[in-house]
Design a protein around this motif. Structure first.
Motif, PDB file in Angstrom:
ATOM      1  N   GLY A   1       0.828  -1.204   0.000  1.00 11.03           N
ATOM      2  CA  GLY A   1       0.000   0.000   0.000  1.00 11.03           C
ATOM      3  C   GLY A   1       0.859   1.248   0.000  1.00 11.03           C
TER       4      GLY A   1
ATOM      5  N   CYS B   1      -6.290  12.839   1.830  1.00  7.36           N
ATOM      6  CA  CYS B   1      -5.659  12.020   2.866  1.00  7.36           C
ATOM      7  C   CYS B   1      -6.176  12.350   4.262  1.00  7.36           C
ATOM      8  CB  CYS B   1      -4.144  12.243   2.858  1.00  7.36           C
ATOM      9  SG  CYS B   1      -3.295  11.551   1.431  1.00  7.36           S
TER      10      CYS B   1
ATOM     11  N   GLY C   1      -9.304  10.474   5.047  1.00  8.89           N
ATOM     12  CA  GLY C   1      -8.904   9.068   4.998  1.00  8.89           C
ATOM     13  C   GLY C   1      -8.178   8.651   6.256  1.00  8.89           C
TER      14      GLY C   1
ATOM     15  N   ALA D   1      -9.597   6.166   9.352  1.00 13.52           N
ATOM     16  CA  ALA D   1      -8.902   4.878   9.232  1.00 13.52           C
ATOM     17  C   ALA D   1      -8.823   4.133  10.551  1.00 13.52           C
ATOM     18  CB  ALA D   1      -7.497   5.097   8.670  1.00 13.52           C
TER      19      ALA D   1
ATOM     20  N   MET E   1      -7.442  -2.443   4.589  1.00 11.97           N
ATOM     21  CA  MET E   1      -6.418  -2.453   3.532  1.00 11.97           C
ATOM     22  C   MET E   1      -7.006  -2.927   2.202  1.00 11.97           C
ATOM     23  SD  MET E   1      -2.800  -3.534   5.348  1.00 11.97           S
ATOM     24  CE  MET E   1      -3.337  -5.087   6.066  1.00 11.97           C
TER      25      MET E   1
ATOM     26  N   THR F   1      -8.745  -0.059   0.715  1.00 16.24           N
ATOM     27  CA  THR F   1      -7.732   0.860   0.202  1.00 16.24           C
ATOM     28  C   THR F   1      -7.307   0.485  -1.215  1.00 16.24           C
ATOM     29  OG1 THR F   1      -6.895   1.311   2.421  1.00 16.24           O
ATOM     30  CG2 THR F   1      -5.403   1.748   0.591  1.00 16.24           C
TER      31      THR F   1
ATOM     32  N   TYR G   1      -7.629   2.727  -4.681  1.00 15.06           N
ATOM     33  CA  TYR G   1      -6.502   3.044  -5.555  1.00 15.06           C
ATOM     34  C   TYR G   1      -6.855   2.782  -7.023  1.00 15.06           C
ATOM     35  CZ  TYR G   1      -2.816   3.660  -1.982  1.00 15.06           C
ATOM     36  OH  TYR G   1      -2.017   4.137  -0.962  1.00 15.06           O
TER      37      TYR G   1
ATOM     38  N   ALA H   1      -7.583   6.997  -0.262  1.00 15.72           N
ATOM     39  CA  ALA H   1      -6.912   5.697  -0.190  1.00 15.72           C
ATOM     40  C   ALA H   1      -5.572   5.806   0.523  1.00 15.72           C
ATOM     41  CB  ALA H   1      -6.718   5.139  -1.603  1.00 15.72           C
TER      42      ALA H   1
ATOM     43  N   LEU I   1      -5.993   6.195   4.290  1.00 18.95           N
ATOM     44  CA  LEU I   1      -6.280   4.904   4.918  1.00 18.95           C
ATOM     45  C   LEU I   1      -5.015   4.052   5.016  1.00 18.95           C
ATOM     46  CD1 LEU I   1      -9.628   4.038   3.080  1.00 18.95           C
ATOM     47  CD2 LEU I   1      -9.396   4.578   5.501  1.00 18.95           C
ATOM     48  N   ALA I   2      -4.296   3.934   3.888  1.00 19.14           N
ATOM     49  CA  ALA I   2      -3.110   3.066   3.849  1.00 19.14           C
ATOM     50  C   ALA I   2      -2.019   3.550   4.786  1.00 19.14           C
ATOM     51  CB  ALA I   2      -2.572   3.001   2.415  1.00 19.14           C
TER      52      ALA I   2
END
Length: 430
Positions: A15, A55, A58, A62, A75, A78, A82, A108, A111-112
């Motif tokens: 990720g 972000c 996210g 998360a 994940m 995520t 993407y 994404a 989250l990652a």
């Protein structure tokens, strides 16, 4: 260290590769996007900064999602985001559409950048947690380098609408990431906190790790008020400030706007090729940091790196201020700055914010810290084009020199060493 641990940590870190690719790929598209969409400086800043803005929510959601649904499911989500972001950005026909899908990509990444470090820290043995945690950063810088290589090759061999191919190129690795995630187990520490101790012990057995003394929970997830409760307030604030100031080093102004910076200097070679070299330097010194982090420790790396970065920004500011750009000192200062960041803040950031928080607030507290990181990132991304245009290069880089110098004091005063300390022992500190 058991090979299975390395394998699943590497999958989680993929990720980060997409994180690095998506954040840096825009650097090679700036001129083309400006011409295609007739962008102003402000609009260009919004296109670049949209990912960082995405972000923020996210990262904020998360931790809660990872606490409720598990690290693995978040994940997987995520990876799908993407794919959507890459396809949408590559096919965008309007400025607003492009900004929207850049925001999705940011969601994404948010989250990652929160969940993957948590997952890795929770499966890693204490003695190698730094190196395994650094797989995230190693993947990020690899993703940055891959994006630079991809941009360079696409611009060279497919010049027509090349920006579409640049932005859409992440589709394939995103799908690979999703498929590989199906094979990894859930975090055993999360399972224990959810009251699923038998499953947790079975996974610890597969990892070849003795199950730590974790108090099994009943599925309760931490709230924001708990994270900022008096007992944990200090570590939460330290984590939040630490993650935010990592962006104030100015590292992403180098990666997002490297071609613009190199165009203002007068050294040989194309701006895209010089940008590619920055990615190589970043990768080489991240690999060096991979060897150092569990030997030297987090705090020493941060102190040395901050001193190097402050000096390099000071040199860049002086060179731009005096217009002494007909030499290779600009390139040298940028390369040394990147080396300093890769061996310090780049190496330590994602490891540290995932290991300093107690088990039962780790998800939410890490979200708070990473949200601070991306908020600072968005501010830097949105303001840098304006600063470079209005203040010019000299004053702009001198501001960042002062910020990096200030980080030496912050690290000396507030950062504590976590090298080789089990997560549950770190928790006892608070």
């Amino acid at each position: 260290m058991k090979g299975y641990v390395i394998l699943i940590a590497s999958v989680a870190a993929l990720g980060g590769l997409l994180f690095g690719f998506d954040t840096a790929v825009v650097a090679g598209t700036l001129d083309h996007l400006t011409a295609y969409f007739s962008l102003t400086k402000v609009q260009l800043g919004i296109v670049v900064g949209a990912t960082s803005i995405g972000c923020i929510p996210g990262a904020w959601i998360a931790g809660k999602m990872a606490d409720v649904y598990g690290r693995k499911k978040v994940m997987l989500l995520t990876a799908l985001l993407y794919v959507v972001a890459a396809l949408g950005s590559g096919l965008a026909g309007k400025y607003g559409t492009l900004v929207f899908f850049r925001l999705v990509g940011g969601l994404a990444i948010g989250l990652a950048s929160t969940v993957a470090p948590i997952y890795i820290s929770e499966i890693a043995p204490a003695r190698t947690r730094g190196r395994l945690g650094m797989l995230q950063q190693l993947a990020i810088v690899t993703g940055i380098l891959v994006s630079f290589i991809s941009n360079y090759l696409i611009a060279k061999y497919h010049p027509v609408d090349d920006w579409r191919y640049m932005l859409g190129a992440a589709v394939v690795p995103s799908l690979v990431f999703f498929l590989l995630l199906l094979l990894v187990p859930e975090s055993p520490r999360w399972l224990a906190l959810m009251g699923r101790g038998d499953e947790a012990r079975r996974i610890f057995g597969k990892l070849g790790t003795e199950p730590p003394a974790i108090e099994e929970g009943s599925g309760h997830t931490a709230t924001l008020s708990e994270v900022f409760a008096p007992r944990y307030r200090r570590v939460t604030v330290i984590g939040l400030v630490f993650a935010a100031v990592a962006q104030l080093t100015g590292i992403n102004i180098i990666f997002y706007y490297a071609p613009l910076i190199f165009e203002k200097s007068h050294t040989g070679g194309s701006a895209l090729f010089q940008t590619l070299l920055t990615g190589i330097v970043n990768l080489v010194f991240t690999i060096l940091a991979f060897w150092l982090i569990d030997r030297v420790g987090r705090k020493k790396l941060l102190l040395v790196g901050s001193a190097i970065m402050a000096t390099c920004m000071l040199v860049l500011g002086a060179l731009f201020w005096t217009n002494a750009l007909d030499n290779y000192f600009v390139l040298g200062a940028i390369f040394l700055y990147i080396a300093g960041f890769a061996c310090s803040w780049g190496a330590v950031l994602w490891v540290y914010v995932a290991e300093i928080f107690p088990n039962h607030i780790r998800g939410k507290a890490t979200s708070v810290a990473v949200t601070g990181n991306w908020t600072a990132n968005a501010i830097v991304s949105l303001t840098f084009p304006y600063m470079l245009d209005a203040l010019k290069g000299g004053p702009t880089f001198l501001v960042y020199a002062l910020l990096n110098a200030g980080m030496i004091w912050f690290v000396s005063r507030y950062i504590f060493e976590t090298k080789g300390v089990p997560l549950e022992k770190i928790e006892e500190t608070w």
